[in-house]
Design an enzyme around this catalytic site. Sequence first.
Site, PDB file in Angstrom:
ATOM      1  N   CYS A  98       0.805  -1.241   0.055  1.00 54.03           N
ATOM      2  CA  CYS A  98       0.002  -0.058  -0.057  1.00 54.03           C
ATOM      3  C   CYS A  98       0.992   1.238  -0.036  1.00 54.03           C
ATOM      4  O   CYS A  98       1.519   1.525  -0.893  1.00 54.03           O
ATOM      5  CB  CYS A  98      -1.095   0.010   1.133  1.00 54.03           C
ATOM      6  SG  CYS A  98      -2.307   1.167   1.058  1.00 54.03           S
ATOM      7  N   HIS A 197      -3.651  -5.751   2.381  1.00 59.32           N
ATOM      8  CA  HIS A 197      -3.247  -5.726   3.826  1.00 59.32           C
ATOM      9  C   HIS A 197      -3.738  -7.079   4.358  1.00 59.32           C
ATOM     10  O   HIS A 197      -4.122  -7.865   3.557  1.00 59.32           O
ATOM     11  CB  HIS A 197      -3.704  -4.638   4.584  1.00 59.32           C
ATOM     12  CG  HIS A 197      -3.156  -3.244   4.130  1.00 59.32           C
ATOM     13  ND1 HIS A 197      -2.108  -2.807   4.558  1.00 59.32           N
ATOM     14  CD2 HIS A 197      -3.804  -2.170   3.712  1.00 59.32           C
ATOM     15  CE1 HIS A 197      -1.951  -1.572   4.220  1.00 59.32           C
ATOM     16  NE2 HIS A 197      -2.991  -1.072   3.565  1.00 59.32           N
TER      17      HIS A 197
END
Length: 247
Positions: A98, A197
Amino acid sequence: MNQIDFSLNIAHLYPDLLNIYGDFGNILTFKNRCLWRGIDVNVVEIKAGHRINPDEFDFYFIGGGQDQEQKMASEELLKNKERLKKAAESDAVMLAVCGGYQLLGHYYQPMDDKKLEGISLLDSYTVAGKKRLIGNIFGKCSYIKDNTVVGFENHSGLTYLSGDTKPLLKVIKGYGNNGKDKSEGARYKNVFGTYLHGPVLPKNPIFCDYLISLALKRKYKCEIPLAELNDFIEEKTHDACIKIAGK
Ligand code: GLN
């Protein structure tokens, strides 16, 4: 072949800055899946001001973070840009999640702040969109056996890939890089980026083992077969995540 004492050196980049949604769990998973096979592991936390030695590490990990922490991480990464580029070009294995993924590209343009320069290991750029892309996600990866990879995404950044930087996944459920082109994540040589994630590696043991194998092959200059592990819980979790994402 004589029993070689295999070992891998891991650089955990800026864990005090970029480590949200349990991304630290990726280091624990990579480390334990090595130790469970008798592969020794040394983890070095790279903090602000640390001058990275590109010849020292076999695997690099950088996690996600909010815009503020990304600003600080961007400044630190730029100080090590050439050394990290040397590592990437020598096929060092890297996983960026990310916010960390965004900074491995050319830049990340937040919605209401100045552009954050990246270190251009990936031929990509990211611009913040108006809507946060949040939810369970999975996609197919052409070089992972059984080839689904699952995770959770939460980003406003929209990432676009070019040149030799190719997607990690083809999105089946979820948004991915930009919610439009069905790409998720990126790969250039052995540099991997993803929005997943969760953390991503515990739920995707085959992907984790793929990264371990790449790191061993680069260091020992030959394929090192990995002993089978009992992945019953990991596989059940992986399958449950696919069901949740598919709802
Ligand atoms: N701040 C970046 C974004 O919102 C990255 C967020 C993250 O790392 N989860 O896109």
